[in-house]
Design an enzyme around this catalytic site. Sequence first.
Site, PDB file in Angstrom:
ATOM      1  N   HIS A  20       0.843  -1.209   0.000  1.00  0.00           N
ATOM      2  CA  HIS A  20       0.000   0.000   0.000  1.00  0.00           C
ATOM      3  C   HIS A  20       0.877   1.258   0.000  1.00  0.00           C
ATOM      4  O   HIS A  20       0.614   2.206  -0.739  1.00  0.00           O
ATOM      5  CB  HIS A  20      -0.891   0.044   1.256  1.00  0.00           C
ATOM      6  N   LYS A  44     -17.407  -6.960   6.549  1.00  0.00           N
ATOM      7  CA  LYS A  44     -16.097  -7.593   6.736  1.00  0.00           C
ATOM      8  C   LYS A  44     -15.752  -7.686   8.211  1.00  0.00           C
ATOM      9  O   LYS A  44     -15.967  -6.739   8.961  1.00  0.00           O
ATOM     10  CB  LYS A  44     -15.011  -6.756   6.051  1.00  0.00           C
ATOM     11  N   ARG A  93      -2.046  -6.634  -8.324  1.00  0.00           N
ATOM     12  CA  ARG A  93      -0.939  -7.558  -8.019  1.00  0.00           C
ATOM     13  C   ARG A  93      -0.797  -8.641  -9.078  1.00  0.00           C
ATOM     14  O   ARG A  93       0.153  -8.663  -9.814  1.00  0.00           O
ATOM     15  CB  ARG A  93      -1.145  -8.199  -6.648  1.00  0.00           C
ATOM     16  N   SER A 131      -3.225  -7.713   2.952  1.00  0.00           N
ATOM     17  CA  SER A 131      -3.589  -7.508   4.355  1.00  0.00           C
ATOM     18  C   SER A 131      -3.998  -8.830   4.988  1.00  0.00           C
ATOM     19  O   SER A 131      -3.711  -9.080   6.158  1.00  0.00           O
ATOM     20  CB  SER A 131      -4.739  -6.507   4.452  1.00  0.00           C
TER      21      SER A 131
HETATM   22  O1  PNS Z   1      -8.926  -3.034  -0.065  1.00  0.00           O
HETATM   23  P1  PNS Z   1     -10.284  -3.477  -0.542  1.00  0.00           P
HETATM   24  O2  PNS Z   1     -10.963  -4.299   0.533  1.00  0.00           O
HETATM   25  O3  PNS Z   1     -10.247  -4.159  -1.871  1.00  0.00           O
HETATM   26  O4  PNS Z   1     -11.144  -2.114  -0.707  1.00  0.00           O
HETATM   27  C1  PNS Z   1     -12.485  -2.182  -1.118  1.00  0.00           C
HETATM   28  C2  PNS Z   1     -13.100  -0.769  -1.316  1.00  0.00           C
HETATM   29  C3  PNS Z   1     -13.121  -0.001  -0.010  1.00  0.00           C
HETATM   30  C4  PNS Z   1     -12.316  -0.013  -2.349  1.00  0.00           C
HETATM   31  C5  PNS Z   1     -14.542  -1.035  -1.840  1.00  0.00           C
HETATM   32  O5  PNS Z   1     -15.201  -1.893  -0.958  1.00  0.00           O
HETATM   33  C6  PNS Z   1     -15.351   0.230  -2.046  1.00  0.00           C
HETATM   34  O6  PNS Z   1     -15.153   0.949  -2.997  1.00  0.00           O
HETATM   35  N1  PNS Z   1     -16.269   0.484  -1.104  1.00  0.00           N
HETATM   36  C7  PNS Z   1     -17.161   1.614  -1.160  1.00  0.00           C
HETATM   37  C8  PNS Z   1     -18.554   1.175  -1.598  1.00  0.00           C
HETATM   38  C9  PNS Z   1     -18.720   1.267  -3.097  1.00  0.00           C
HETATM   39  O7  PNS Z   1     -18.540   2.305  -3.699  1.00  0.00           O
HETATM   40  N2  PNS Z   1     -19.075   0.126  -3.705  1.00  0.00           N
HETATM   41  C10 PNS Z   1     -19.328   0.068  -5.123  1.00  0.00           C
HETATM   42  C11 PNS Z   1     -18.086  -0.267  -5.918  1.00  0.00           C
HETATM   43  S1  PNS Z   1     -18.644  -1.200  -7.249  1.00  0.00           S
END
Ligand code: PNS
Length: 162
Positions: A20, A44, A93, A131
């Site tokens: 990150h 989560k 990745r 993570s």
């Molecule tokens: O590190 P991660 O767990 O892959 O992050 C996920 C994250 C926070 C980027 C994703 O869950 C997100 O964008 N959440 C906000 C809700 C949202 O906008 N969802 C629609 C995306 S299709």
Amino acid sequence: MVHMRVAVYPGSFDPPTLGHLDIIERGERLFDRLIVGIGVNSNKRMFLEYEERKRALEACLEGRPKVEVQIFQGLLVDFCRENGANAIIRGLRAISDFDYEFQISTANRKLAPEIETVMFMTKWDYSFISSSVVREVARLGGEYQQFVPGKVSEIIEAKLRS
Ligand code: PNS
């Protein structure tokens, strides 16, 4: 009028890893302002609390005036709009990340066509770090410290002892 290039780097950051941090450092070079957005996801299971993740990231980002950390609820594109960001940064990745990233970046473009998702290829050295690997190694007593910045190790240590 000077146009500021503002990007959001969203994620769970539970906990933040060296991967990150690398993406943040590289993103910072391309944008005038970079907002690291910790997304609230009630589905989560958590390891670090949101405030602990924020503290961990801020400790790693001291002295970087272009970067800030915020916790956000709701849609990522709404958070971007509220902050005047027209780019979303994500790290990619391996092939296994592609399906998910393709799906969410396409959904986000449908929701907000003016916001572009920019993918950063993860550095080879960090390509295996996630993570969830850090959480598992830490919980089982392995040397997770090699996968996270020193300041994050301190917060994880305190968590494991609590
Ligand atoms: O590190 P991660 O767990 O892959 O992050 C996920 C994250 C926070 C980027 C994703 O869950 C997100 O964008 N959440 C906000 C809700 C949202 O906008 N969802 C629609 C995306 S299709």
